[in-house]
Design an enzyme around this catalytic site. Structure first.
Site, PDB file in Angstrom:
ATOM      1  N   TYR A 185       4.006 -10.827 -49.960  1.00 15.29           N
ATOM      2  CA  TYR A 185       4.246  -9.392 -50.164  1.00 15.29           C
ATOM      3  C   TYR A 185       5.731  -9.116 -50.395  1.00 15.29           C
ATOM      4  O   TYR A 185       6.111  -8.461 -51.367  1.00 15.29           O
ATOM      5  CB  TYR A 185       3.745  -8.617 -48.945  1.00 15.29           C
ATOM      6  CG  TYR A 185       3.931  -7.122 -49.046  1.00 15.29           C
ATOM      7  CD1 TYR A 185       3.044  -6.345 -49.773  1.00 15.29           C
ATOM      8  CD2 TYR A 185       4.991  -6.483 -48.403  1.00 15.29           C
ATOM      9  CE1 TYR A 185       3.207  -4.966 -49.868  1.00 15.29           C
ATOM     10  CE2 TYR A 185       5.162  -5.117 -48.490  1.00 15.29           C
ATOM     11  CZ  TYR A 185       4.270  -4.357 -49.222  1.00 15.29           C
ATOM     12  OH  TYR A 185       4.445  -3.011 -49.317  1.00 15.29           O
ATOM     13  N   SER A 239       9.479  -1.323 -50.878  1.00 21.42           N
ATOM     14  CA  SER A 239       9.122  -1.376 -49.465  1.00 21.42           C
ATOM     15  C   SER A 239      10.337  -1.813 -48.672  1.00 21.42           C
ATOM     16  O   SER A 239      11.274  -2.414 -49.225  1.00 21.42           O
ATOM     17  CB  SER A 239       7.985  -2.385 -49.258  1.00 21.42           C
ATOM     18  OG  SER A 239       7.770  -2.683 -47.891  1.00 21.42           O
TER      19      SER A 239
END
Length: 292
Positions: A151, A138
């Protein structure tokens, strides 16, 4: 002249929706037999299609991983696994101070340890085929924004594991590639936003006073970020490229935002990035919090 992939298997985890689903379809359209990891019968029914075979896989469940290994080893047509795409993931956003430890552990179990478990289990097949591993990271694997500690922490760790794995496997002919999406129009982001709202509701009054405005700004920003993001189908084209080109790069970004921010993270100082992050959040802050 087209190349036949009739004797080749690809496994993609997290194909129930979004990028995983689109990637499974894209690779099936290119002639691969895709084993598509899903977690429910409804998802299996939705995923099934020409050259797409759903398999039940919770990446944190060792029995599911063992069943996947057996399915590949006993392929009825003798096809070889050539690519593993680690795509399964969840999004949890909350300030470090307020996020319960079990949620930290859950984030790392799914977004990091689950991928390592699947990779360890399937690497013998990839050694045999001199295949490829594609890890879906990501933008959060390069830049950690406020409330993205869990995250981003898991994604930063996945980036590090991918680097180590790439260097370990290079001499054995197995390639390791990382894909770093930015804003993508997926259901996972929407689920993450709903979880963020729930975390705000569960905060203590003191925590809500400290972080309520920040959380609302993050929710507003994420909603806009996602709406302006690329489609899952466009992201799938990048993932498919990473999975199939003869000489892949070590990393690919998805979307202009990811390309820009990963470059800025290399060029700017931490303090400058702090100011940039604050400036980007300011328009999304509730008026009372912004003027406080």
């Amino acid at each position: 002249m087209t190349t036949s992939h009739d004797n080749e298997l690809v496994f993609v985890s997290g194909t129930s929706t979004g990028m995983g689903s689109a990637t499974a379809r894209e690779l099936a359209d290119r002639g691969y037999h895709v084993l598509a990891g899903v977690r429910s019968q409804a998802d299996a029914d939705a995923a099934r299609g020409p050259r797409i075979e759903p398999v039940f896989l919770d990446v944190t469940n060792p029995e599911h991983i063992d069943a996947l290994v057996a399915r590949i080893a006993d392929d009825p047509q003798g096809r070889k696994l050539v690519t593993l795409i680690n795509n399964a993931g969840i999004a949890v956003n909350a300030p470090v101070e307020t996020l319960p430890l079990e949620q930290w552990r859950r984030q790392f179990e799914v977004n990091l340890f689950g991928h390592i478990a699947v990779t360890q289990a399937l690497l013998p097949f990839l050694h045999e085929s001199r295949g490829r591993i594609v890890n879906i990271s990501s933008l959060g694997g390069k830049v950690a924004m406020p409330t993205y500690g869990a995250y981003a922490g898991a994604k930063f760790a996945l980036e590090a594991v991918s680097d180590a794995l790439r260097r370990e496997l290079a001499q054995h002919g197995v390639r390791v590639v990382v894909v770093e999406p930015g804003g993508v129009q997926t259901e996972m982001t929407g689920h993450g936003i709903e979880r963020a709202r729930q975390f705000v509701a569960d905060m203590t009054p003191t925590q809500r006073q400290r972080y309520g405005g920040l959380m609302q700004a993050i929710i507003n920003q994420a909603t806009e970020f996602t709406a302006q993001g690329v489609t899952a189908e466009k992201a799938a084209l990048v993932i498919a490229k990473a999975a199939t080109v003869p000489k892949p790069r070590a990393r690919y970004t998805v979307g202009r935002d990811a390309a820009l921010m990963t470059r800025l993270a290399r060029l700017l100082t931490d303090r400058t990035l702090d100011r940039l992050a604050a400036a980007n959040l300011r328009p999304h802050m509730p008026k009372a919090a912004a003027s406080a």
